[in-house]
Design a protein around this motif. Structure first.
Motif, PDB file in Angstrom:
ATOM      1  N   LEU A  86      -5.388   1.062   2.961  1.00 19.41           N
ATOM      2  CA  LEU A  86      -3.926   1.048   3.060  1.00 19.41           C
ATOM      3  C   LEU A  86      -3.342   1.806   1.878  1.00 19.41           C
ATOM      4  O   LEU A  86      -3.581   1.461   0.724  1.00 19.41           O
ATOM      5  CB  LEU A  86      -3.401  -0.386   3.059  1.00 19.41           C
ATOM      6  CG  LEU A  86      -3.864  -1.281   4.198  1.00 19.41           C
ATOM      7  CD1 LEU A  86      -3.306  -2.686   4.018  1.00 19.41           C
ATOM      8  CD2 LEU A  86      -3.441  -0.709   5.532  1.00 19.41           C
ATOM      9  N   ASN A  87      -2.593   2.823   2.181  1.00 21.01           N
ATOM     10  CA  ASN A  87      -1.911   3.615   1.162  1.00 21.01           C
ATOM     11  C   ASN A  87      -0.427   3.502   1.455  1.00 21.01           C
ATOM     12  O   ASN A  87       0.052   4.045   2.448  1.00 21.01           O
ATOM     13  CB  ASN A  87      -2.377   5.066   1.216  1.00 21.01           C
ATOM     14  CG  ASN A  87      -1.786   5.899   0.104  1.00 21.01           C
ATOM     15  OD1 ASN A  87      -1.007   5.407  -0.709  1.00 21.01           O
ATOM     16  ND2 ASN A  87      -2.141   7.155   0.076  1.00 21.01           N
ATOM     17  N   ASP A  93       3.915  -3.762  -1.695  1.00 25.77           N
ATOM     18  CA  ASP A  93       2.745  -4.432  -2.265  1.00 25.77           C
ATOM     19  C   ASP A  93       2.705  -5.933  -1.999  1.00 25.77           C
ATOM     20  O   ASP A  93       1.643  -6.529  -1.961  1.00 25.77           O
ATOM     21  CB  ASP A  93       2.674  -4.206  -3.778  1.00 25.77           C
ATOM     22  CG  ASP A  93       2.124  -2.836  -4.123  1.00 25.77           C
ATOM     23  OD1 ASP A  93       1.564  -2.187  -3.233  1.00 25.77           O
ATOM     24  OD2 ASP A  93       2.268  -2.437  -5.283  1.00 25.77           O
ATOM     25  N   ARG A 116      -6.596  -1.624  -0.705  1.00 25.84           N
ATOM     26  CA  ARG A 116      -5.297  -1.017  -1.017  1.00 25.84           C
ATOM     27  C   ARG A 116      -5.540   0.145  -1.972  1.00 25.84           C
ATOM     28  O   ARG A 116      -6.236  -0.007  -2.959  1.00 25.84           O
ATOM     29  CB  ARG A 116      -4.368  -2.037  -1.642  1.00 25.84           C
ATOM     30  CG  ARG A 116      -3.981  -3.139  -0.672  1.00 25.84           C
ATOM     31  CD  ARG A 116      -3.153  -4.189  -1.369  1.00 25.84           C
ATOM     32  NE  ARG A 116      -2.846  -5.278  -0.477  1.00 25.84           N
ATOM     33  CZ  ARG A 116      -1.612  -5.565  -0.055  1.00 25.84           C
ATOM     34  NH1 ARG A 116      -0.592  -4.835  -0.437  1.00 25.84           N
ATOM     35  NH2 ARG A 116      -1.406  -6.580   0.743  1.00 25.84           N
ATOM     36  N   GLN A 117      -4.945   1.263  -1.637  1.00 23.39           N
ATOM     37  CA  GLN A 117      -5.140   2.461  -2.440  1.00 23.39           C
ATOM     38  C   GLN A 117      -3.829   2.818  -3.131  1.00 23.39           C
ATOM     39  O   GLN A 117      -2.789   2.908  -2.492  1.00 23.39           O
ATOM     40  CB  GLN A 117      -5.580   3.613  -1.548  1.00 23.39           C
ATOM     41  CG  GLN A 117      -5.784   4.912  -2.260  1.00 23.39           C
ATOM     42  CD  GLN A 117      -6.267   5.994  -1.316  1.00 23.39           C
ATOM     43  OE1 GLN A 117      -6.525   5.744  -0.150  1.00 23.39           O
ATOM     44  NE2 GLN A 117      -6.390   7.183  -1.814  1.00 23.39           N
TER      45      GLN A 117
END
Length: 140
Positions: A86-87, A93, A116-117
């Motif tokens: 996930l970007n 967030d 998460r990226q």
């Protein structure tokens, strides 16, 4: 390794673009994102029904009306673990994507691993240059 990359663009106007594996999948309405952020702040952690409802809505948010994410997961599941990267912009967030639910919690009951990226949207933090102080306690 099976990888699916999902990007949610920064808020531009009333819509956010969702891309799956670098292909535009769908758009998310900004008001819908705001509603998800408010739901994520509500106490759902100790209520199974609320957790399932939130997880279902989060999956639907990423899946879109064309079922692109569901189809990709179904195609890749026989090959083993899936890394779902996930970007997204930092304002998302707080959404608990790890709770995504599609007939089951994906991260608990299937070989889907969410990562998460970070990207260009991360705010750098300046850490002062000073000696590290550590306190250690042992209990016997």
């Amino acid at each position: 390794m099976n990888t699916i990359t999902i990007s949610i663009a920064e808020n531009t106007g009333s819509k956010r673009a969702v891309t799956i594996n670098n292909d535009l999948s769908h758009y998310i309405d900004t008001a819908e994102v705001k509603a998800f952020l408010e739901k994520a702040d509500e106490p759902w952690q100790y209520d199974w029904d609320k957790a399932v409802a939130l997880g279902t809505e989060l999956f639907t948010l990423l899946n879109g009306d064309k079922n692109k994410l569901r189809d990709l997961i179904s195609q890749k599941l026989p090959d083993g673990d899936i890394h779902l990267i996930l970007n997204m912009h930092k304002d998302l967030d707080s959404l608990p994507f790890e709770m995504m639910f599609d007939n089951r919690f994906l991260t608990l009951e299937s070989p889907v691993h969410i990562m998460r990226q970070g990207g260009d949207n991360i705010t750098p933090t300046h850490i002062p240059d000073r000696p590290l102080r550590v306190l250690f306690m042992a209990h016997l």
